[in-house]
Scaffold this motif. Structure first.
Motif, PDB file in Angstrom:
ATOM      1  N   ASN A 188     -23.917 -50.072  13.656  1.00  0.00           N
ATOM      2  CA  ASN A 188     -24.558 -48.989  14.397  1.00  0.00           C
ATOM      3  C   ASN A 188     -25.231 -49.538  15.653  1.00  0.00           C
ATOM      4  N   ALA A 189     -24.499 -49.562  16.745  1.00  0.00           N
ATOM      5  CA  ALA A 189     -25.055 -49.997  18.015  1.00  0.00           C
ATOM      6  C   ALA A 189     -25.280 -48.814  18.954  1.00  0.00           C
ATOM      7  N   VAL A 190     -25.167 -47.603  18.427  1.00  0.00           N
ATOM      8  CA  VAL A 190     -25.309 -46.408  19.258  1.00  0.00           C
ATOM      9  C   VAL A 190     -26.694 -46.323  19.913  1.00  0.00           C
ATOM     10  N   PRO A 191     -27.785 -46.618  19.209  1.00  0.00           N
ATOM     11  CA  PRO A 191     -29.084 -46.531  19.888  1.00  0.00           C
ATOM     12  C   PRO A 191     -29.194 -47.466  21.099  1.00  0.00           C
ATOM     13  N   VAL A 192     -28.673 -48.658  20.964  1.00  0.00           N
ATOM     14  CA  VAL A 192     -28.737 -49.625  22.073  1.00  0.00           C
ATOM     15  C   VAL A 192     -27.812 -49.209  23.207  1.00  0.00           C
ATOM     16  N   MET A 193     -26.553 -48.919  22.867  1.00  0.00           N
ATOM     17  CA  MET A 193     -25.595 -48.529  23.903  1.00  0.00           C
ATOM     18  C   MET A 193     -25.963 -47.187  24.520  1.00  0.00           C
ATOM     19  N   GLY A 194     -26.559 -46.310  23.728  1.00  0.00           N
ATOM     20  CA  GLY A 194     -27.008 -45.023  24.268  1.00  0.00           C
ATOM     21  C   GLY A 194     -28.082 -45.212  25.319  1.00  0.00           C
ATOM     22  N   ALA A 195     -29.007 -46.131  25.049  1.00  0.00           N
ATOM     23  CA  ALA A 195     -30.066 -46.406  26.021  1.00  0.00           C
ATOM     24  C   ALA A 195     -29.509 -47.056  27.286  1.00  0.00           C
ATOM     25  N   VAL A 196     -28.594 -48.006  27.106  1.00  0.00           N
ATOM     26  CA  VAL A 196     -27.988 -48.678  28.262  1.00  0.00           C
ATOM     27  C   VAL A 196     -27.202 -47.673  29.103  1.00  0.00           C
ATOM     28  N   HIS A 197     -26.375 -46.881  28.430  1.00  0.00           N
ATOM     29  CA  HIS A 197     -25.581 -45.902  29.163  1.00  0.00           C
ATOM     30  C   HIS A 197     -26.476 -44.846  29.823  1.00  0.00           C
ATOM     31  N   GLY A 198     -27.500 -44.418  29.127  1.00  0.00           N
ATOM     32  CA  GLY A 198     -28.433 -43.438  29.701  1.00  0.00           C
ATOM     33  C   GLY A 198     -29.093 -43.953  30.955  1.00  0.00           C
ATOM     34  N   PHE A 199     -29.523 -45.204  30.938  1.00  0.00           N
ATOM     35  CA  PHE A 199     -30.139 -45.815  32.114  1.00  0.00           C
ATOM     36  C   PHE A 199     -29.154 -45.876  33.271  1.00  0.00           C
ATOM     37  N   SER A 212     -19.752 -45.212  18.820  1.00  0.00           N
ATOM     38  CA  SER A 212     -19.845 -43.967  18.048  1.00  0.00           C
ATOM     39  C   SER A 212     -18.785 -43.921  16.956  1.00  0.00           C
ATOM     40  N   VAL A 213     -17.587 -44.361  17.296  1.00  0.00           N
ATOM     41  CA  VAL A 213     -16.517 -44.399  16.299  1.00  0.00           C
ATOM     42  C   VAL A 213     -16.850 -45.423  15.214  1.00  0.00           C
ATOM     43  N   LEU A 214     -17.319 -46.591  15.609  1.00  0.00           N
ATOM     44  CA  LEU A 214     -17.668 -47.630  14.639  1.00  0.00           C
ATOM     45  C   LEU A 214     -18.812 -47.194  13.729  1.00  0.00           C
ATOM     46  N   LYS A 215     -19.732 -46.423  14.267  1.00  0.00           N
ATOM     47  CA  LYS A 215     -20.842 -45.928  13.452  1.00  0.00           C
ATOM     48  C   LYS A 215     -20.329 -45.025  12.332  1.00  0.00           C
ATOM     49  N   ARG A 216     -19.332 -44.225  12.642  1.00  0.00           N
ATOM     50  CA  ARG A 216     -18.792 -43.290  11.656  1.00  0.00           C
ATOM     51  C   ARG A 216     -17.862 -43.958  10.651  1.00  0.00           C
ATOM     52  N   THR A 217     -17.230 -45.054  11.058  1.00  0.00           N
ATOM     53  CA  THR A 217     -16.226 -45.671  10.186  1.00  0.00           C
ATOM     54  C   THR A 217     -16.702 -46.939   9.492  1.00  0.00           C
ATOM     55  N   THR A 218     -17.764 -47.559   9.993  1.00  0.00           N
ATOM     56  CA  THR A 218     -18.273 -48.803   9.392  1.00  0.00           C
ATOM     57  C   THR A 218     -19.797 -48.714   9.291  1.00  0.00           C
ATOM     58  N   SER A 223     -21.044 -47.408  39.595  1.00  0.00           N
ATOM     59  CA  SER A 223     -20.033 -46.570  38.939  1.00  0.00           C
ATOM     60  C   SER A 223     -19.186 -47.352  37.926  1.00  0.00           C
ATOM     61  N   GLY A 224     -18.853 -48.589  38.217  1.00  0.00           N
ATOM     62  CA  GLY A 224     -18.079 -49.401  37.276  1.00  0.00           C
ATOM     63  C   GLY A 224     -18.824 -49.687  35.979  1.00  0.00           C
ATOM     64  N   PRO A 225     -20.042 -50.257  36.067  1.00  0.00           N
ATOM     65  CA  PRO A 225     -20.802 -50.492  34.834  1.00  0.00           C
ATOM     66  C   PRO A 225     -21.113 -49.216  34.054  1.00  0.00           C
ATOM     67  N   GLU A 226     -21.325 -48.105  34.759  1.00  0.00           N
ATOM     68  CA  GLU A 226     -21.577 -46.836  34.068  1.00  0.00           C
ATOM     69  C   GLU A 226     -20.349 -46.412  33.273  1.00  0.00           C
ATOM     70  N   ALA A 227     -19.164 -46.582  33.843  1.00  0.00           N
ATOM     71  CA  ALA A 227     -17.928 -46.233  33.136  1.00  0.00           C
ATOM     72  C   ALA A 227     -17.706 -47.149  31.933  1.00  0.00           C
ATOM     73  N   ILE A 228     -17.965 -48.425  32.101  1.00  0.00           N
ATOM     74  CA  ILE A 228     -17.817 -49.377  30.986  1.00  0.00           C
ATOM     75  C   ILE A 228     -18.794 -49.032  29.859  1.00  0.00           C
ATOM     76  N   SER A 229     -20.043 -48.733  30.222  1.00  0.00           N
ATOM     77  CA  SER A 229     -21.027 -48.408  29.187  1.00  0.00           C
ATOM     78  C   SER A 229     -20.654 -47.118  28.453  1.00  0.00           C
ATOM     79  N   PHE A 230     -20.049 -46.164  29.169  1.00  0.00           N
ATOM     80  CA  PHE A 230     -19.605 -44.919  28.525  1.00  0.00           C
ATOM     81  C   PHE A 230     -18.513 -45.220  27.499  1.00  0.00           C
ATOM     82  N   LEU A 231     -17.547 -46.044  27.891  1.00  0.00           N
ATOM     83  CA  LEU A 231     -16.472 -46.399  26.958  1.00  0.00           C
ATOM     84  C   LEU A 231     -17.013 -47.162  25.755  1.00  0.00           C
ATOM     85  N   LEU A 232     -17.928 -48.093  25.994  1.00  0.00           N
ATOM     86  CA  LEU A 232     -18.531 -48.841  24.878  1.00  0.00           C
ATOM     87  C   LEU A 232     -19.330 -47.922  23.959  1.00  0.00           C
ATOM     88  N   LEU A 233     -20.007 -46.934  24.540  1.00  0.00           N
ATOM     89  CA  LEU A 233     -20.748 -45.982  23.721  1.00  0.00           C
ATOM     90  C   LEU A 233     -19.796 -45.170  22.840  1.00  0.00           C
TER      91      LEU A 233
END
Length: 114
Positions: A39-50, A30-36, A16-26
């Motif tokens: 683009n780490a969304v594909p990597v963090m999305g996969a980590v969070h999804g797992f 997502s914000v960084l992808k839109r503003t800069t 539960s802890g790592p899942e919450a951290i990965s959600f926050l990082l995702l």
């Protein structure tokens, strides 16, 4: 509480802890992808999804073994979809495990008939 139930709750607590951290990082990614250009969304999305899939599997196992009520099971599932919910779930699971150990020791020593 038998050893398999305790193990199921421990697995859920540990993921539960790592899942919450990965959600926050995702969310941050997502914000960084839109503003800069970052683009780490594909990597963090996969980590969070797992980690989310692991959480749901461990949640279902814990629900089955601990014989939670529907309300308790719904609470822990809701904690998985809220950005900081995993931290609250981890804290509550830890408290429940400690209470179960105390009750088990009290029964062993004959202090209570619980």
């Amino acid at each position: 509480m038998d050893i398999k139930t305790a193990s199921a709750l421990r697995r859920l607590r540990l993921v539960s802890g790592p899942e919450a951290i990965s959600f926050l990082l995702l969310l941050v990614c997502s914000v960084l992808k839109r503003t800069t250009e970052f683009n780490a969304v594909p990597v963090m999305g996969a980590v969070h999804g797992f980690l989310f899939v692991l959480y749901v599997i461990f949640w279902a196992d814990a629900w089955n073994r601990a014989k939670w009520s529907l309300g308790t099971a719904a609470f822990y599932f809701l904690m998985s979809v809220l950005p900081t919910g995993g931290f609250f779930a981890e804290r509550r699971l830890k408290r429940e495990a400690e209470d179960a150990v105390i009750a088990s020791r009290a029964r062993k020593e004959g202090v209570v008939n619980a």
